[in-house]
Design a protein around this motif. Structure first.
Motif, PDB file in Angstrom:
ATOM      1  N   TYR A  42     -11.717  83.903 116.485  1.00  0.00           N
ATOM      2  CA  TYR A  42     -12.455  84.899 117.254  1.00  0.00           C
ATOM      3  C   TYR A  42     -11.917  84.867 118.678  1.00  0.00           C
ATOM      4  O   TYR A  42     -11.924  83.827 119.316  1.00  0.00           O
ATOM      5  CB  TYR A  42     -13.957  84.583 117.216  1.00  0.00           C
ATOM      6  CG  TYR A  42     -14.441  84.471 115.785  1.00  0.00           C
ATOM      7  CD1 TYR A  42     -14.831  85.596 115.086  1.00  0.00           C
ATOM      8  CD2 TYR A  42     -14.438  83.249 115.126  1.00  0.00           C
ATOM      9  CE1 TYR A  42     -15.229  85.512 113.762  1.00  0.00           C
ATOM     10  CE2 TYR A  42     -14.832  83.154 113.805  1.00  0.00           C
ATOM     11  CZ  TYR A  42     -15.225  84.280 113.125  1.00  0.00           C
ATOM     12  OH  TYR A  42     -15.612  84.197 111.806  1.00  0.00           O
ATOM     13  N   ARG A  43     -11.403  85.999 119.141  1.00  0.00           N
ATOM     14  CA  ARG A  43     -10.728  86.050 120.448  1.00  0.00           C
ATOM     15  C   ARG A  43     -11.734  86.302 121.571  1.00  0.00           C
ATOM     16  O   ARG A  43     -12.530  87.236 121.502  1.00  0.00           O
ATOM     17  CB  ARG A  43      -9.682  87.154 120.464  1.00  0.00           C
ATOM     18  CG  ARG A  43      -8.446  86.809 119.693  1.00  0.00           C
ATOM     19  CD  ARG A  43      -7.347  87.798 119.981  1.00  0.00           C
ATOM     20  NE  ARG A  43      -7.725  89.113 119.499  1.00  0.00           N
ATOM     21  CZ  ARG A  43      -6.989  89.858 118.696  1.00  0.00           C
ATOM     22  NH1 ARG A  43      -5.830  89.427 118.296  1.00  0.00           N
ATOM     23  NH2 ARG A  43      -7.406  91.033 118.303  1.00  0.00           N
ATOM     24  N   TRP A  44     -11.617  85.461 122.581  1.00  0.00           N
ATOM     25  CA  TRP A  44     -12.394  85.620 123.805  1.00  0.00           C
ATOM     26  C   TRP A  44     -11.421  85.547 124.976  1.00  0.00           C
ATOM     27  O   TRP A  44     -10.647  84.611 125.091  1.00  0.00           O
ATOM     28  CB  TRP A  44     -13.427  84.503 123.932  1.00  0.00           C
ATOM     29  CG  TRP A  44     -14.549  84.634 122.951  1.00  0.00           C
ATOM     30  CD1 TRP A  44     -14.578  84.173 121.670  1.00  0.00           C
ATOM     31  CD2 TRP A  44     -15.781  85.286 123.182  1.00  0.00           C
ATOM     32  NE1 TRP A  44     -15.761  84.503 121.077  1.00  0.00           N
ATOM     33  CE2 TRP A  44     -16.533  85.184 121.985  1.00  0.00           C
ATOM     34  CE3 TRP A  44     -16.346  85.957 124.270  1.00  0.00           C
ATOM     35  CZ2 TRP A  44     -17.795  85.717 121.859  1.00  0.00           C
ATOM     36  CZ3 TRP A  44     -17.611  86.479 124.133  1.00  0.00           C
ATOM     37  CH2 TRP A  44     -18.324  86.367 122.949  1.00  0.00           C
ATOM     38  N   SER A  45     -11.469  86.528 125.839  1.00  0.00           N
ATOM     39  CA  SER A  45     -10.639  86.555 127.025  1.00  0.00           C
ATOM     40  C   SER A  45     -11.489  86.060 128.199  1.00  0.00           C
ATOM     41  O   SER A  45     -12.670  86.380 128.302  1.00  0.00           O
ATOM     42  CB  SER A  45     -10.163  87.988 127.281  1.00  0.00           C
ATOM     43  OG  SER A  45      -9.365  88.037 128.430  1.00  0.00           O
ATOM     44  N   SER A  46     -10.867  85.277 129.072  1.00  0.00           N
ATOM     45  CA  SER A  46     -11.637  84.771 130.222  1.00  0.00           C
ATOM     46  C   SER A  46     -11.128  85.390 131.521  1.00  0.00           C
ATOM     47  O   SER A  46      -9.935  85.675 131.668  1.00  0.00           O
ATOM     48  CB  SER A  46     -11.563  83.246 130.292  1.00  0.00           C
ATOM     49  OG  SER A  46     -10.258  82.828 130.559  1.00  0.00           O
ATOM     50  N   GLN A  47     -12.033  85.597 132.430  1.00  0.00           N
ATOM     51  CA  GLN A  47     -11.724  86.106 133.766  1.00  0.00           C
ATOM     52  C   GLN A  47     -12.276  85.108 134.773  1.00  0.00           C
ATOM     53  O   GLN A  47     -13.479  84.834 134.780  1.00  0.00           O
ATOM     54  CB  GLN A  47     -12.366  87.489 133.973  1.00  0.00           C
ATOM     55  CG  GLN A  47     -12.180  88.074 135.348  1.00  0.00           C
ATOM     56  CD  GLN A  47     -10.715  88.339 135.664  1.00  0.00           C
ATOM     57  OE1 GLN A  47     -10.000  88.881 134.860  1.00  0.00           O
ATOM     58  NE2 GLN A  47     -10.288  87.931 136.844  1.00  0.00           N
ATOM     59  N   GLU A  48     -11.400  84.560 135.596  1.00  0.00           N
ATOM     60  CA  GLU A  48     -11.852  83.598 136.599  1.00  0.00           C
ATOM     61  C   GLU A  48     -12.698  84.304 137.651  1.00  0.00           C
ATOM     62  O   GLU A  48     -12.419  85.446 138.033  1.00  0.00           O
ATOM     63  CB  GLU A  48     -10.651  82.924 137.254  1.00  0.00           C
ATOM     64  CG  GLU A  48      -9.863  82.061 136.292  1.00  0.00           C
ATOM     65  CD  GLU A  48      -8.668  81.400 136.966  1.00  0.00           C
ATOM     66  OE1 GLU A  48      -8.473  81.568 138.189  1.00  0.00           O
ATOM     67  OE2 GLU A  48      -7.928  80.714 136.248  1.00  0.00           O
ATOM     68  N   ARG A  49     -13.740  83.589 138.120  1.00  0.00           N
ATOM     69  CA  ARG A  49     -14.605  84.129 139.171  1.00  0.00           C
ATOM     70  C   ARG A  49     -14.757  83.077 140.261  1.00  0.00           C
ATOM     71  O   ARG A  49     -14.759  81.882 139.984  1.00  0.00           O
ATOM     72  CB  ARG A  49     -15.983  84.485 138.605  1.00  0.00           C
ATOM     73  CG  ARG A  49     -15.910  85.547 137.530  1.00  0.00           C
ATOM     74  CD  ARG A  49     -17.262  86.020 137.088  1.00  0.00           C
ATOM     75  NE  ARG A  49     -18.001  84.945 136.418  1.00  0.00           N
ATOM     76  CZ  ARG A  49     -19.191  85.108 135.872  1.00  0.00           C
ATOM     77  NH1 ARG A  49     -19.799  86.276 135.924  1.00  0.00           N
ATOM     78  NH2 ARG A  49     -19.801  84.106 135.277  1.00  0.00           N
ATOM     79  N   ILE A  50     -14.895  83.524 141.481  1.00  0.00           N
ATOM     80  CA  ILE A  50     -15.065  82.610 142.612  1.00  0.00           C
ATOM     81  C   ILE A  50     -16.509  82.128 142.625  1.00  0.00           C
ATOM     82  O   ILE A  50     -17.444  82.923 142.594  1.00  0.00           O
ATOM     83  CB  ILE A  50     -14.721  83.314 143.943  1.00  0.00           C
ATOM     84  CG1 ILE A  50     -13.247  83.724 143.930  1.00  0.00           C
ATOM     85  CG2 ILE A  50     -15.024  82.406 145.133  1.00  0.00           C
ATOM     86  CD1 ILE A  50     -12.821  84.563 145.104  1.00  0.00           C
ATOM     87  N   GLY A  51     -16.692  80.809 142.660  1.00  0.00           N
ATOM     88  CA  GLY A  51     -18.026  80.228 142.775  1.00  0.00           C
ATOM     89  C   GLY A  51     -18.867  80.328 141.513  1.00  0.00           C
ATOM     90  O   GLY A  51     -20.074  80.102 141.562  1.00  0.00           O
ATOM     91  N   ALA A  52     -18.279  80.668 140.378  1.00  0.00           N
ATOM     92  CA  ALA A  52     -19.049  80.775 139.131  1.00  0.00           C
ATOM     93  C   ALA A  52     -18.147  80.412 137.947  1.00  0.00           C
ATOM     94  O   ALA A  52     -16.922  80.347 138.084  1.00  0.00           O
ATOM     95  CB  ALA A  52     -19.581  82.195 138.954  1.00  0.00           C
ATOM     96  N   ASN A  53     -18.776  80.177 136.837  1.00  0.00           N
ATOM     97  CA  ASN A  53     -17.998  79.921 135.620  1.00  0.00           C
ATOM     98  C   ASN A  53     -17.197  81.160 135.252  1.00  0.00           C
ATOM     99  O   ASN A  53     -17.534  82.278 135.640  1.00  0.00           O
ATOM    100  CB  ASN A  53     -18.929  79.568 134.456  1.00  0.00           C
ATOM    101  CG  ASN A  53     -19.593  78.218 134.648  1.00  0.00           C
ATOM    102  OD1 ASN A  53     -19.105  77.375 135.375  1.00  0.00           O
ATOM    103  ND2 ASN A  53     -20.730  78.033 133.994  1.00  0.00           N
ATOM    104  N   ASP A  54     -16.142  80.942 134.487  1.00  0.00           N
ATOM    105  CA  ASP A  54     -15.343  82.073 134.011  1.00  0.00           C
ATOM    106  C   ASP A  54     -16.215  83.037 133.207  1.00  0.00           C
ATOM    107  O   ASP A  54     -17.094  82.616 132.453  1.00  0.00           O
ATOM    108  CB  ASP A  54     -14.206  81.594 133.109  1.00  0.00           C
ATOM    109  CG  ASP A  54     -13.126  80.831 133.875  1.00  0.00           C
ATOM    110  OD1 ASP A  54     -13.184  80.796 135.117  1.00  0.00           O
ATOM    111  OD2 ASP A  54     -12.232  80.289 133.205  1.00  0.00           O
TER     112      ASP A  54
END
Length: 136
Positions: free
Chosen positions: A29-41
């Protein structure tokens, strides 16, 4: 002839012929992540890749079924078309392609014919839709 365990295209797996001892089915199952400043991906579900199926088994060609069973598996693979897969209860499991066939041979009789053949069959679910099966 005994009841089939499974059927792939025209090839039938059964206890009295090509019986698989091991069936492994995998799905990812594919999940793409996006980095965020000050929070979890942040994660976003992007879809399902193809499901896989691996069959490992043994053939005793002189018992039943003959020496050409692995050859028939390879012939189905070389057709280059998706094949219907049916469970022992007749449930249609969709269209699948053969990605690989491996064979091992043991215990030989005079003349070199194997008395025992092992096989590994690697399948991937085909989801190209009906339109991709039609010649253009």
């Amino acid at each position: 002839m005994s009841d089939p365990m499974m059927q792939l295209g025209a090839f039938q797996f059964s206890i009295s012929t090509a019986a698989y001892q091991e069936l492994t089915r995998g799905a990812e199952y594919r999940w793409s992540s996006q980095e965020r400043i000050g929070a979890n991906d942040a994660l976003q579900f992007t879809g399902l890749p193809s499901e896989t199926l691996e069959l490992r088994g043994v053939i005793y060609p002189h018992y039943k079924g003959g020496l050409d069973q692995v050859t028939r598996m390879r012939a189905q693979a070389s057709l280059g078309v998706p094949l219907p897969l049916l469970s022992s209860g007749g449930r249609v499991m969709g269209a699948w392609v053969i990605e690989g066939v491996r064979e091992g041979q043991r215990i030989f009789e005079r003349g070199g014919a194997p008395l025992r053949q092992e096989f590994d069959l690697r399948l991937r679910r085909y989801d190209g839709g009906l339109r991709s099966l039609l010649p253009i």
